[in-house]
Design an enzyme around this catalytic site. Structure first.
Site, PDB file in Angstrom:
ATOM      1  N   LYS A  49     119.414  31.808  33.465  1.00 29.45           N
ATOM      2  CA  LYS A  49     119.522  32.187  34.876  1.00 29.45           C
ATOM      3  C   LYS A  49     120.040  33.606  35.033  1.00 29.45           C
ATOM      4  CE  LYS A  49     120.330  27.357  36.104  1.00 29.45           C
ATOM      5  NZ  LYS A  49     121.340  26.328  36.425  1.00 29.45           N
ATOM      6  N   GLN A  58     127.122  24.433  37.866  1.00 26.60           N
ATOM      7  CA  GLN A  58     126.352  23.919  36.718  1.00 26.60           C
ATOM      8  C   GLN A  58     126.798  22.495  36.409  1.00 26.60           C
ATOM      9  OE1 GLN A  58     123.885  25.774  35.151  1.00 26.60           O
ATOM     10  NE2 GLN A  58     123.366  23.840  34.150  1.00 26.60           N
ATOM     11  N   ASP A 114     120.988  26.029  45.146  1.00 21.85           N
ATOM     12  CA  ASP A 114     120.436  24.897  44.408  1.00 21.85           C
ATOM     13  C   ASP A 114     119.769  23.913  45.358  1.00 21.85           C
ATOM     14  OD1 ASP A 114     120.463  24.933  41.667  1.00 21.85           O
ATOM     15  OD2 ASP A 114     122.558  24.339  41.482  1.00 21.85           O
TER      16      ASP A 114
END
Length: 965
Positions: free
Chosen positions: A87, A131, A156
């Protein structure tokens, strides 16, 4: 242009591709055996290129702007680290500022929530990822964590709000990245989604469920299958579009797939493979070899959905940054105004104020462009604004700056604050301009005395008026505490110097703590001032003890007084030090009202915390026996004062009766100090309203006092140039200056004021005209606002308007805001808008390099119409002392009565050529001006025979305050 994403192996075969511009174009696809392979790697690359161009454009739109992404990780799982590195690499390639926020396994849920909240409030961060899974030693609710991320930064797409928006078909939120990537790949396959039968195998929160929702809102007929579904193969074999995210390696066989279907494989599993050096390989949830023979389009693993997940995450981040920029550039506030329903007859101020329910102050703050982190709520009706907003908006163009001043008032006041509130309500609620009122905080002295509150009046007020007129957020109390701490230290220092020898005094000032002695930072500054370069307390010689430890203050030169925020005439002269414990060291002094403290002027003129701290340090409290100034820094109190005033430097946010924003901050006396609200409040307002907006502030008393100091002191300090001046006048005040009967608070008005009397108006006009000239002297267009009273007549209004225009006023209007709210000041608002379009010709009245007496003469002759200024012998001596001490280049703050252009309040009208006597001169070095006292001006008002306290009460049943006005 459509984005190119696939490689041509068989040119005769094409995939219809959906481009970023919304068009469909034919593009080559990878062709192997049966199915066409949809390369997520290639599509993701084209998306990143597009995003890089968008980010470059953002930097051109706002200098140095970079989208910000923060990836929060708890613990250090290596599989998570691999994803995070992917990422960050993609973000860096695009131009996103991505940072890995790695937190220890030992972190608690509360600590993690605090960290996420910090990121939510950071304007540099536009996207936040947590995460998963959380690699922690403690129990943490992962759902609570994902929901702690602000929906506006949830790139997200996992926040309940964003999930809910997707569920109802609102695709304006952030879409979950993997399902969004799947949808993009399906679209690029060329298969028509609308009307197609889609089957989603798996119902996870991250992939299956949102993928089904996206397909549904793309008009597919969707079936969701899971581990309990019967006849699974039969259902999947009916699908035109098959999305698989079941988490079982190679579960879906070729026999499960409808020939020619689009198959999107979201799975990623590790399978043993002896032929690989690693001993394993990555496979999806679909048997790739079998599916390849049956499907029409197929995503590989790896290289299919995986790269798209990262690409869509980047797309969400850039989208969030774009929205941030859009909000920043948005010129018009989304302000919800409050409707007024004026009653007749007009009720009392407090009845009007209580009839209007204020907006929640957090809602108003958001409406005017403040971030949540920039607002400290004091209940739901008032708030403080962080100084960090000035840094965030430093590149934003400021709005128009309007000062509201008055003619020489009657003891009743002419409605200057009421006019300002009517004007901002008209500009904000009726003309729909971004408009901010900027007012001083009123002292409690007048509130409990005779004048009453200062929130405006009628249907042009600040609400809630009780909180505005009383404690507000405690700023005046902070000023009082700081002022009196300095006074206590001053007298204490004199006491200790008079009762101790040099060595004993030095040892107590620099004591040994646990066997070690050291100077504090403020003591080191004292040493530097004395030219002593030593930093070890034990290295000073006996000859150096005295200069360091003794200030040798001359008690006869002490200028610092204690303060209290009430009117108390018995504190005008007092004696301190009469207790036997003070060993006969007493002196005569006095109290002032809190708003007369130099610290209040410092608060109003400071431009930052650092500037305030330096001004506090520079305050001169007395002179020593050699004639040198003694400062707050010499007394060692600067840091402590700054601590007391830290929060007080933040302006306060309130609102008008019509729901427009009001900044309330600082309240220096207008006849002792400069009589204006704070520079910081004005700066915050000017940035928030933007280049087409308006900040309207007021200057105390008449233009000869408050407006002159607003220009020569406040604007000189801030560097701002006001665009226009509104001059408030009343027929009543004009008649008084024409020779009308004395106006006395609490007594009925003489019939001269309640009946038409054009002769008195004509005779009183010179006072108004002098105030018009005062505004013109600074190059400002002057808009005269005639504050209408019920006893006025149209003929009187016309006479005043005609005279004002002939004298050079830009406009002259009659305003009825007291009775009608903003609607009654629309004509005034129109005139102010036009005046601000004239081009700024503002200029200061004098240069600082003029001698102090010449500056006094310039003010007196130009603003008052005086012939000259004459100083008393003590004043002349003090001018010399101040000039010799380096204060000769400061601006002048003329302290005189407010009821006359002269130094005698009984003299009305606009006399010319008189002599103005200056009885005393002193320096407010921290505020940055020299005060010239023109006659006796009390700094401590007294209570009248019948103060307002007789009417003020608390209703113990309702908790409401009664009797304020």
């Amino acid at each position: 242009m459509a984005s190119k994403f696939a490689y041509q192996l068989e040119p005769e075969k094409f995939i219809l591709s959906h481009g970023f511009d919304g068009e469909w174009t034919a593009e080559p696809a990878i062709k192997m055996s049966g199915a066409k392979i949809i390369s997520g790697t290639a599509v993701a690359k084209s998306i990143r290129e597009e995003l890089r161009n968008e980010v470059t454009a953002m930097g051109k739109q706002l200098a140095d702007f970079v989208p910000g992404l923060r990836i929060v990780q708890v613990g250090g799982r290596e599989d998570s680290n691999v994803y995070i590195r992917m990422k960050i690499k993609a973000a860096t390639e695009i131009g996103i500022d991505a940072a890995h926020v790695q937190l220890p396994r030992s972190i608690t849920e509360v600590e993690l929530l605090d960290k996420i909240n910090d990121l939510n409030e950071d304007p540099r961060v536009h996207g936040i990822i947590v995460q998963m899974p959380l690699d922690c030693d403690t129990t943490i609710d992962s759902h609570r964590i994902t929901d702690a991320v602000s929906p506006e930064k949830d790139v997200d797409g996992l926040h309940t709000v964003n999930e809910g928006r997707l569920a109802i078909g609102d695709l304006g939120g952030f879409l979950p990245c993997t399902p969004w990537g799947c949808l993009e790949l399906i679209r690029r396959s060329g298969v028509e989604i609308a009307g197609a039968r889609a089957v989603v195998l798996g119902r996870s929160k991250i992939v299956g469920t949102p993928a089904a929702e996206l397909l549904k809102w793309a008009n597919a007929t969707v079936t969701v299958c899971h581990s309990k579904t019967r006849n699974l193969e039969e259902i999947t074999r009916s699908a035109d579009i098959l999305v698989v995210g079941i988490g079982v390696a190679e579960m879906v066989k070729g026999s499960w797939i409808k020939p020619g279907a689009v198959v999107i494989d979201c799975g990623i599993n590790v399978k043993p493979d002896a032929s690989k050096a690693s001993g394993s390989k990555l496979v999806g949830d679909v048997d790739y070899a079998e599916a390849l023979q049956v499907a029409g389009h197929l995503t590989p693993v790896p290289g299919g959905v995986g790269p798209m997940t990262v690409a869509m995450l980047m797309k969400n981040t850039v989208r969030s940054a774009a929205r941030f920029l859009e909000r920043l550039a948005r010129s018009q506030w989304a302000l919800r105004t409050l409707p007024l329903k004026p009653q007749r007859p007009v009720p009392s101020d407090i009845v009007i104020a209580r009839a209007q329910k204020p907006k929640d102050i957090a809602v108003l703050a958001k409406e005017i462009g403040l971030e949540a982190r920039e607002v400290s709520l004091y209940g739901n009706k008032k708030a403080k604004i962080s100084l960090s907003v000035l840094e965030r908006l430093k590149d934003k163009e400021a709005g128009h700056y309007v000062v509201v001043a008055g003619m020489t008032p009657t003891p009743l006041g002419e409605g200057k604050t009421t006019t300002l509130m009517g004007l901002v309500q008209a500009l904000g609620a009726h003309k729909l301009r971004n408009t901010m009122a900027a007012l001083r905080q009123p002292s409690q002295g007048p509130t409990f005395g005779i004048k009453g509150g200062a929130a405006g009046g009628g249907y042009a007020q600040v609400i809630p008026m009780e909180e505005f007129n009383l404690h507000l957020t405690g700023d005046i109390h902070a000023v009082s505490a700081a002022n009196n701490l300095l006074a206590a230290q001053l007298d204490t220092r004199i006491f200790h110097e008079n009762t101790q020898k040099d060595k004993a005094l030095y040892d107590r000032l620099v004591p040994a703590i646990k066997g070690q002695r050291k100077f504090s930072p403020i003591q080191l500054r004292r040493l530097q001032k004395l030219g002593i370069t030593k930093t070890d307390p034990d290295s000073l010689t006996a000859e150096e003890y005295g200069p360091f430890a003794r200030l040798d203050i001359d008690p006869d030169t002490i200028m610092w007084e204690r303060v209290v925020d009430i009117n108390d005439r018995y504190l005008r002269t007092i004696t301190v030090g009469q207790s036997p414990t003070e060993k006969g060291i007493s002196r005569e002094t006095r109290f002032s009202i809190s708003v007369a403290s130099e610290i209040m002027a410092v608060l109003a003129l400071s431009r930052s915390l650092e500037d305030m701290k330096q001004r506090l340090a520079d305050m001169v409290v007395a002179f020593d026996k050699r004639g040198k100034p003694v400062t707050a820094d010499d007394l060692g109190v600067t840091g402590a004062l700054a601590v007391l005033l830290k929060d007080a430097l933040e302006p306060n946010l309130m609102q008008s009766l019509e729901g427009t924003p009001v900044l309330v901050h600082a309240g220096p006396f207008a006849n002792i100090a400069h009589g204006c609200n704070s520079i910081i409040a004005d700066e915050v307002g000017l940035k928030l309203v933007g280049k087409d907006g308006f900040v309207c502030t007021e200057a105390g008393f008449g233009s000869d006092i408050g407006m002159e100091k607003f220009c020569n002191i406040k604007c000189r300090t801030s560097g701002r140039k006001p665009n226009a001046m509104v001059l408030v006048a009343t027929v009543r005040a004009i008649k008084m200056h024409g020779g009308g009967a004395t106006v006395t608070p609490g007594a009925p008005l003489n019939k001269q004021y309640t009946e038409e009397n054009l002769e008195l108006v004509q005779k009183g006009l010179p006072n108004l005209l002098q105030h018009i000239e005062n505004g013109k002297a600074f190059g400002m267009p002057v808009v005269v606002s005639l504050n209408a009273h019920s006893a006025d007549t149209p003929a009187e209004h016309e006479l005043v308007k005609k005279a004002a225009l002939e004298a050079g006023a830009f406009a002259a209007v009659v305003s009825t805001h007291w009775a009608d709210g903003g609607a009654g000041a629309v004509e005034l608002a129109d005139a102010v808008i036009k005046a601000c379009e004239q081009g700024n010709q503002f200029r200061l009245l004098y240069d600082l390099d003029l001698p102090l007496v010449d500056k006094m003469n310039k003010i007196a002759t130009t603003m008052y119409g005086a012939g000259k200024v004459v100083l008393s012998p003590p004043a002349e001596e003090k001018v010399k002392r101040l000039t010799d001490a380096g204060f000769g280049n400061l601006p002048i703050c003329m302290s005189k009565v407010s009821g006359s252009f002269t130094g005698d309040a009984k003299i009305k009208g606009a006399p010319k050529g008189f002599t103005l006597d200056v009885e005393d001169v002193y320096v407010s070095a921290g505020a940055g001006f020299v005060v010239a006292m023109c006659g006796e001006v009390t700094k401590m008002p007294g209570l009248p025979t019948r103060p307002a306290i007789y009417d003020i009460d608390l209703n113990t049943e309702t908790g409401e305050i009664e009797g304020l006005f």
